[in-house]
Scaffold this motif. Structure first.
Motif, PDB file in Angstrom:
ATOM      1  N   ALA A   1       0.832  -1.211   0.000  1.00  0.00           N
ATOM      2  CA  ALA A   1       0.000   0.000   0.000  1.00  0.00           C
ATOM      3  C   ALA A   1       0.866   1.261   0.000  1.00  0.00           C
ATOM      4  O   ALA A   1       0.600   2.214  -0.744  1.00  0.00           O
ATOM      5  N   ILE A   2       1.915   1.275   0.795  1.00  0.00           N
ATOM      6  CA  ILE A   2       2.796   2.437   0.845  1.00  0.00           C
ATOM      7  C   ILE A   2       3.531   2.607  -0.477  1.00  0.00           C
ATOM      8  O   ILE A   2       3.683   3.723  -0.988  1.00  0.00           O
ATOM      9  N   LEU A   3       3.992   1.507  -1.054  1.00  0.00           N
ATOM     10  CA  LEU A   3       4.672   1.602  -2.345  1.00  0.00           C
ATOM     11  C   LEU A   3       3.723   2.078  -3.435  1.00  0.00           C
ATOM     12  O   LEU A   3       4.119   2.842  -4.317  1.00  0.00           O
ATOM     13  N   PHE A   4       2.462   1.643  -3.378  1.00  0.00           N
ATOM     14  CA  PHE A   4       1.486   2.130  -4.354  1.00  0.00           C
ATOM     15  C   PHE A   4       1.307   3.635  -4.227  1.00  0.00           C
ATOM     16  O   PHE A   4       1.298   4.358  -5.228  1.00  0.00           O
ATOM     17  N   ILE A   5       1.169   4.128  -3.012  1.00  0.00           N
ATOM     18  CA  ILE A   5       0.988   5.567  -2.811  1.00  0.00           C
ATOM     19  C   ILE A   5       2.218   6.321  -3.282  1.00  0.00           C
ATOM     20  O   ILE A   5       2.119   7.356  -3.957  1.00  0.00           O
ATOM     21  N   LEU A   6       3.398   5.805  -2.983  1.00  0.00           N
ATOM     22  CA  LEU A   6       4.636   6.461  -3.395  1.00  0.00           C
ATOM     23  C   LEU A   6       4.732   6.587  -4.906  1.00  0.00           C
ATOM     24  O   LEU A   6       4.991   7.663  -5.446  1.00  0.00           O
ATOM     25  N   PHE A   7       4.497   5.499  -5.617  1.00  0.00           N
ATOM     26  CA  PHE A   7       4.636   5.546  -7.065  1.00  0.00           C
ATOM     27  C   PHE A   7       3.408   6.163  -7.737  1.00  0.00           C
ATOM     28  O   PHE A   7       3.490   6.623  -8.876  1.00  0.00           O
ATOM     29  N   ASP A   8       2.296   6.198  -7.049  1.00  0.00           N
ATOM     30  CA  ASP A   8       1.125   6.858  -7.597  1.00  0.00           C
ATOM     31  C   ASP A   8       1.269   8.371  -7.536  1.00  0.00           C
ATOM     32  O   ASP A   8       0.765   9.086  -8.405  1.00  0.00           O
ATOM     33  N   LEU A   9       1.965   8.876  -6.532  1.00  0.00           N
ATOM     34  CA  LEU A   9       2.192  10.316  -6.427  1.00  0.00           C
ATOM     35  C   LEU A   9       3.083  10.828  -7.545  1.00  0.00           C
ATOM     36  O   LEU A   9       3.081  12.021  -7.846  1.00  0.00           O
ATOM     37  N   GLU A  10       3.828   9.929  -8.151  1.00  0.00           N
ATOM     38  CA  GLU A  10       4.648  10.313  -9.298  1.00  0.00           C
ATOM     39  C   GLU A  10       3.781  10.948 -10.381  1.00  0.00           C
ATOM     40  O   GLU A  10       4.153  11.946 -10.988  1.00  0.00           O
ATOM     41  N   ILE A  11       2.619  10.389 -10.604  1.00  0.00           N
ATOM     42  CA  ILE A  11       1.717  10.910 -11.624  1.00  0.00           C
ATOM     43  C   ILE A  11       1.227  12.310 -11.251  1.00  0.00           C
ATOM     44  O   ILE A  11       1.092  13.178 -12.110  1.00  0.00           O
ATOM     45  N   ALA A  12       1.002  12.550  -9.964  1.00  0.00           N
ATOM     46  CA  ALA A  12       0.545  13.874  -9.531  1.00  0.00           C
ATOM     47  C   ALA A  12       1.595  14.938  -9.815  1.00  0.00           C
ATOM     48  O   ALA A  12       1.263  16.092 -10.075  1.00  0.00           O
ATOM     49  N   PHE A  13       2.873  14.566  -9.783  1.00  0.00           N
ATOM     50  CA  PHE A  13       3.926  15.518 -10.097  1.00  0.00           C
ATOM     51  C   PHE A  13       4.122  15.682 -11.602  1.00  0.00           C
ATOM     52  O   PHE A  13       4.684  16.678 -12.053  1.00  0.00           O
TER      53      PHE A  13
END
Length: 119
Positions: free
Chosen positions: A65-77
């Protein structure tokens, strides 16, 4: 104000409501009658929901779950960069390229360490 000006809004509401009802009816008609136990079981939490509240949690679920959030925030940037791509020029391009390389190296590291494997 003329009531005819609101006709497109009325048509939109009628079409959207009709489509919603149609999709619900299709789900009832075409859906399974007796779903099997595996389909009715919980699958997102990683453990049985109706058990002892003081049981130990599997850390792999939280790690994924933490890794998903980390790599998902990449798209927000990446969204602001994609919109302002014309204004930032080559400096912005190489900055985002460095950002993506760092994230890719992190992803490969997590992959090689086995953090994404679910045994």
């Amino acid at each position: 104000m003329n009531i005819a000006e609101y006709f497109p809004v009325l048509m939109f509401v009628l079409v959207a409501g009709g489509l919603g009802v149609l999709l619900l009816l299709l789900g009832v008609v075409l859906g399974p009658r007796n779903p099997y136990d595996a389909k009715l079981s919980q699958f997102e939490c990683g453990f049985e929901a109706f058990d002892d509240a003081r049981m130990r949690f599997d850390i792999r679920y939280y790690l994924v779950a933490i890794l998903f959030i980390l790599f998902d925030l990449e798209i927000a940037f990446l969204f602001p960069w994609a919109i302002a791509n014309d204004q930032v020029g080559l400096v912005g391009f190489f900055t985002v390229l460095a950002f993506l390389v760092i994230l890719t190296v992190g992803f490969i590291y997590e992959w090689k360490k086995g953090a994404l494997d679910w045994d």
